[in-house]
Design a protein around this motif. Structure first.
Motif, PDB file in Angstrom:
ATOM      1  N   LYS A  65       0.827  -1.205   0.000  1.00  0.00           N
ATOM      2  CA  LYS A  65       0.000   0.000   0.000  1.00  0.00           C
ATOM      3  C   LYS A  65       0.869   1.267   0.000  1.00  0.00           C
ATOM      4  CE  LYS A  65      -3.968  -2.240   2.253  1.00  0.00           C
ATOM      5  NZ  LYS A  65      -4.951  -2.157   3.366  1.00  0.00           N
ATOM      6  N   THR A  69      -5.384  -7.271  10.566  1.00  0.00           N
ATOM      7  CA  THR A  69      -5.650  -5.969   9.938  1.00  0.00           C
ATOM      8  C   THR A  69      -5.081  -4.824  10.782  1.00  0.00           C
ATOM      9  OG1 THR A  69      -7.725  -6.921   9.133  1.00  0.00           O
ATOM     10  CG2 THR A  69      -7.499  -4.522   9.011  1.00  0.00           C
ATOM     11  N   GLN A 113      -5.700   1.482   9.424  1.00  0.00           N
ATOM     12  CA  GLN A 113      -5.932   1.864   8.018  1.00  0.00           C
ATOM     13  C   GLN A 113      -4.635   1.808   7.200  1.00  0.00           C
ATOM     14  OE1 GLN A 113      -8.389   5.368   6.464  1.00  0.00           O
ATOM     15  NE2 GLN A 113      -6.273   6.092   6.239  1.00  0.00           N
TER      16      GLN A 113
END
Ligand code: GDP
Length: 139
Positions: A10, A92, A111
């Motif tokens: 990411k 996560t 996030q």
């Protein structure tokens, strides 16, 4: 059973210069990289990729984050690749991830969590196809 799964390094991890290390850990784990590409997602692409989360309160922030800089998408292949890559990534939320996992080591928060990996065979198929055509994947 040989499987394929989609990996994304990411934008947070790419911008911190962690891509090489993460790809190295993927290779060391025995998963084969059979397709690889750097891209910068636009809003529509990020919304489409995370469409399953569109009703979640964090959806807008997630889309913005995924568009915030270049990301690296890859197809990984190997025995039980989906489960193995999920284990390598960790939970996560990095605060809940096991020691030694990619998210424990490299993620900042729930996030901005460094990596994505498909969560099952159906999503793996559709996520791989979202970024790669058959001719992009080496045999
Ligand atoms: P994953 O399969 O482990 O990536 O987790 P999910 O499918 O549940 O969530 C998709 C992505 O949304 C995560 O990897 C995070 O980047 C983001 N995300 C998940 N939960 C939250 C949350 O509670 N808040 C925010 N801001 N982002 C989240």
């Amino acid at each position: 059973m040989t499987e394929r799964t989609l990996s994304i390094i990411k934008p947070d991890a790419v911008s911190k210069g962690l891509a090489g290390r993460i790809l190295g850990e993927i290779e060391q784990s025995g998963l084969r990289i059979v397709a690889l590409r750097m891209l910068r997602l636009d809003r529509r692409q990020a919304e489409g990729f995370y469409a399953v989360h569109q009703e979640r309160p964090f959806f807008r922030d997630l889309v913005e984050f995924m568009c915030s800089g270049p990301a690296i998408v890859a197809v990984l292949e190997g025995e039980k690749a989906i489960e193995r890559y999920r284990a390598l990534m960790g939970a996560t939320d990095p605060a809940k991830a096991d020691e030694g996992t990619l998210r424990k080591k490299y993620a900042a928060n729930v996030q901005n969590n460094a990596v994505h990996g498909s969560d099952g065979p159906d999503t793996a198929r559709s996520e791989v196809a979202y970024f790669f055509s058959a001719v992009d994947i080496v045999a």
